[in-house]
Structure formats: structure tokens, C-alpha cells
Scaffold this motif. Structure first.
Motif, short mmCIF file in Angstrom:
data_model
loop_
_atom_site.label_atom_id
_atom_site.label_comp_id
_atom_site.label_asym_id
_atom_site.label_seq_id
_atom_site.Cartn_x
_atom_site.Cartn_y
_atom_site.Cartn_z
N VAL A 119 0.90 -1.26 0.13
CA VAL A 119 -0.01 0.23 -0.06
C VAL A 119 0.89 1.20 0.08
N ILE A 120 0.80 1.93 -1.02
CA ILE A 120 1.72 2.96 -1.17
C ILE A 120 1.01 4.30 -1.03
N LYS A 121 1.60 5.20 0.03
CA LYS A 121 1.12 6.63 0.35
C LYS A 121 1.67 7.55 -0.75
N ILE A 122 0.58 8.16 -1.50
CA ILE A 122 1.09 9.34 -2.48
C ILE A 122 0.75 10.55 -2.11
N SER A 123 0.11 10.83 -0.96
CA SER A 123 -0.14 12.41 -0.52
C SER A 123 1.05 12.86 -0.11
N SER A 124 2.06 12.26 0.27
CA SER A 124 3.09 12.94 0.83
C SER A 124 4.20 13.28 -0.33
N PHE A 125 4.08 13.14 -1.38
CA PHE A 125 4.79 13.61 -2.78
C PHE A 125 4.52 15.03 -2.95
N VAL A 126 3.41 15.46 -3.11
CA VAL A 126 2.89 16.61 -3.46
C VAL A 126 2.04 17.41 -2.36
N ARG A 127 2.39 18.74 -2.21
CA ARG A 127 1.58 19.35 -1.32
C ARG A 127 0.40 20.10 -1.76
N ASN A 128 0.71 20.54 -2.94
CA ASN A 128 -0.47 21.29 -3.89
C ASN A 128 -1.42 20.20 -4.32
N THR A 184 5.74 8.67 -11.05
CA THR A 184 4.56 9.63 -11.58
C THR A 184 4.38 10.60 -10.60
N MET A 185 4.26 10.46 -9.00
CA MET A 185 4.10 11.55 -8.38
C MET A 185 5.23 12.74 -8.26
N LYS A 186 6.52 12.37 -8.84
CA LYS A 186 7.51 13.18 -8.81
C LYS A 186 7.66 13.94 -10.19
N ASN A 187 6.54 13.74 -10.71
CA ASN A 187 6.24 14.72 -12.13
C ASN A 187 6.99 14.05 -13.20
N ILE A 188 7.24 12.77 -13.20
CA ILE A 188 7.79 11.80 -14.47
C ILE A 188 6.60 11.17 -14.72
N HIS A 189 6.42 11.40 -16.36
CA HIS A 189 5.40 10.64 -16.91
C HIS A 189 5.37 9.31 -16.86
N PRO A 190 4.41 8.34 -16.42
CA PRO A 190 4.48 6.93 -16.67
C PRO A 190 4.84 6.25 -17.85
N VAL A 191 4.67 6.97 -19.07
CA VAL A 191 4.93 6.50 -20.46
C VAL A 191 6.61 6.01 -20.31
N TYR A 192 7.26 6.95 -19.65
CA TYR A 192 8.95 6.59 -19.71
C TYR A 192 8.90 5.33 -18.77
N SER A 193 8.47 5.27 -17.68
CA SER A 193 8.38 4.01 -16.93
C SER A 193 8.19 2.72 -17.81
N LEU A 194 6.87 2.85 -18.30
CA LEU A 194 6.27 1.55 -18.93
C LEU A 194 7.31 1.32 -20.13
N LYS A 195 7.79 2.40 -20.82
CA LYS A 195 8.78 1.99 -22.06
C LYS A 195 10.03 1.27 -21.48
N ALA A 196 10.39 1.63 -20.23
CA ALA A 196 11.45 0.89 -19.67
C ALA A 196 11.42 -0.49 -19.59
N LEU A 197 10.03 -0.73 -18.65
CA LEU A 197 9.59 -2.07 -18.26
C LEU A 197 9.29 -2.92 -19.74
N MET A 198 8.79 -2.42 -20.72
CA MET A 198 8.84 -3.19 -22.09
C MET A 198 10.29 -3.63 -22.69
#
Length: 304
Positions: A119-128, A184-198
Motif C-alpha cells: 500500500v503506497i501512500k502518495i499524498s506525501s509527494f505533492v503538497r499542492n 509519476t508523483m515526482k512529475n515523471i510521466h508514466p510513459v517513460y517507466s512503461l517503455k523501460a519495463l517493456m
């Protein structure tokens, strides 16, 4: 001296871990262990309908489950017949997943030895709050396509609910899911991560590249942090004068200076009308000149 050691270490990972059975712990557990977790109000009806299935699934491992609708909590406890010391941790993860909107059919899989939960808590990555909602939606993608791609590439079941992301699957897949979510929560688009996984999946199929470094094949992400803040205007220093600035003229002073203060209402109206007619005449003159330009013949080149 060899730079890379292979052999027994690599083969150790390939060995299958023997299954832990009831005969391996004939003396059972000495102490009772229990875990409790709260669940939101909107999950009450679903849990009430499926609680008999939860109790039946946990009873196979000699774990007792209790549902408290007054306090809004779920509790799991070991019994005297419980022989697996780690099953209470699995049961805790199961009720935690069900509290985070994971259906029973998926949550019960965590009781298997080769399946775990995160269970990943994502609220702590972005304040806005606006940025948080946008990045969370980016993780889901249009019609959930990004989330479905993550599930296919990691062999995990992923649910985004509120301020957490719940993942269920093999250990290696959970590590990949956590990395994608955090990036993704650090503002890196998930497309880059998905390309790397593929690419990693394709490289793993090639036996020649199995033991090599894959960094050169993976896409590299260059962060472009463009600040949208406006640069403050530079203040120009005025020459120092010991005298205070002159007071601004009031409307009455301006009318007295122009002589408009002494005019009657009829004179003011006549003056205003005269100024308006002058503006109309000027605008009409400019319009006539603009229309006349279309009838001016172009200059013809003089023959040499």
C-alpha cells in the motif's frame, strides 16, 4: 582475479524455496497475535456481504476474523491451531487491501506464498492539491489505460483509491509498481517507466544480454523544470530630493485649471457634442483614405 563471479550464487536464486507445511511446526504458536484496521463507511455494505467468505478463507489457515460495524474496524487473530507464523501478516494485508477498495476475489490471493501486497501512500509527494489530483489522474490515464498497462507489465493488480495506491502480486512486480508510482508523483510521466519495463521484458528474452548491463538500452529522462514565476521588476532608484512630492490635483482643481468649472450645463453639453463630432469626422476621414487606397494604381516599372 575474475571481475564477475558466477556459479553457486546465481544457481542459489534459481533453486525453488521448499514449501512450509504443517508438519514443520508441530508445536503450534506460543502466543496469540492480532491486527486490526479501520475501514471507511462506504465499504461497510460490501464487507458485510462478503464477510462470510473472508472468514471461510481465513479459517482454512486457522485464523479468526471479526467485523465490528459500530467502530468500523476489522480484526484478525491467531488461534491455538495456527501453525504458520507468517499467515497473520498475510491476513493483516488482506483486510488492509479490502479496506482500500480491493475486491475479495483479488485480496484473498495475498494468502498465497508467492503473492504479497503493498500500500503506497502518495499524498506525501505533492503538497499542492491541484497538482496531486493531476498526477494521480496521469497515473490512471484516459479510461484507465496507464493503470492497465502497469498491471500487464508487472503482473500485479493495482487500485488507486484516495491518497493511496494498493498493489497485489509477486515481489518483483511490486517493486516495479512502487517505482512507477513514485516517479509519476515526482512529475515523471508514466510513459517513460512503461517503455523501460517493456524494453526490460524484451531484453530478458535474449540469452546473450541476460547477464549484461541494460542501462545503455533504456530510455533516459531529462528533467526540464521550467519555472513559471514572473521575475520581479527591478526598482529604479529615483534621485534624492529633500523636498516632498507635490500633492496630486483633485478633480475640482483640474476643472478650475481648464476653466470647465465655470461652464454652465448647456455649455458643457455643447462642448462635449463638439468634441464627439470632431472624433467622428476624424474617423470618417481615416475610413475614406483607407477605401481610396484600393483605387490607387500600382507603380509600373519604367522600361530601360
Amino acid at each position: 582475479m575474475e571481475s564477475k563471479k558466477t556459479g553457486p550464487i546465481d544457481n542459489a536464486w534459481a533453486l525453488k524455496i521448499p514449501e512450509f507445511k504443517e508438519k514443520d511446526n508441530p508445536h503450534r504458536l506460543l502466543e496469540e497475535s492480532s491486527f486490526a484496521t479501520m475501514f471507511p463507511k462506504y465499504r461497510e455494505q460490501y464487507l458485510r456481504e462478503h464477510w462470510s467468505l473472508v472468514q471461510k478463507a481465513l479459517a482454512e489457515h486457522h485464523v479468526k476474523a471479526e467485523l465490528d460495524l459500530v467502530e468500523g474496524s476489522m480484526t484478525v487473530k491467531t488461534t491455538r491451531k495456527t501453525w504458520d507464523p507468517y499467515i497473520i501478516i498475510k491476513a493483516r494485508d488482506m483486510i488492509k487491501l479490502m479496506a482500500r477498495s480491493v475486491p475479495f476475489e483479488q485480496a484473498v490471493r495475498v494468502l498465497q506464498d508467492d503473492i504479497s501486497a503493498d500500500v503506497i501512500k502518495i499524498s506525501s509527494f505533492v503538497r499542492n492539491k491541484e497538482k496531486f489530483v493531476k498526477r494521480r489522474q496521469r497515473l490512471i490515464g484516459p479510461n484507465g489505460c496507464n493503470l492497465k498497462s502497469i498491471e500487464l507489465l508487472t503482473n500485479c493488480y493495482v487500485v488507486v483509491q484516495g491518497q493511496t495506491v494498493s498493489a497485489l502480486g509477486p515481489y518483483k512486480g511490486l517493486q516495479q509498481v512502487r517505482k512507477v508510482v513514485e516517479d509519476t508523483m515526482k512529475n515523471i510521466h508514466p510513459v517513460y517507466s512503461l517503455k523501460a519495463l517493456m524494453l526490460k521484458r524484451e531484453l530478458a528474452k535474449n540469452p546473450k544480454l541476460k547477464d549484461e548491463n541494460w542501462e545503455r538500452y533504456l530510455p533516459k529522462y531529462n528533467s526540464k523544470n521550467i519555472s513559471k514565476r514572473k521575475e520581479p521588476k527591478k526598482k529604479v532608484k529615483k534621485p534624492y530630493t529633500p523636498f516632498p512630492p507635490a500633492p496630486e490635483e483633485s478633480k475640482v482643481d483640474k476643472k478650475l485649471g481648464s476653466g470647465q468649472y465655470f461652464l454652465t450645463e448647456d455649455q458643457k453639453r455643447a462642448k462635449k457634442q463638439k468634441e464627439q463630432e470632431a472624433r467622428h469626422e476624424e474617423a470618417n476621414k481615416r475610413r475614406q483614405e483607407r477605401r481610396a487606397q484600393a483605387f490607387i494604381p500600382p507603380e509600373e516599372p519604367v522600361p530601360k
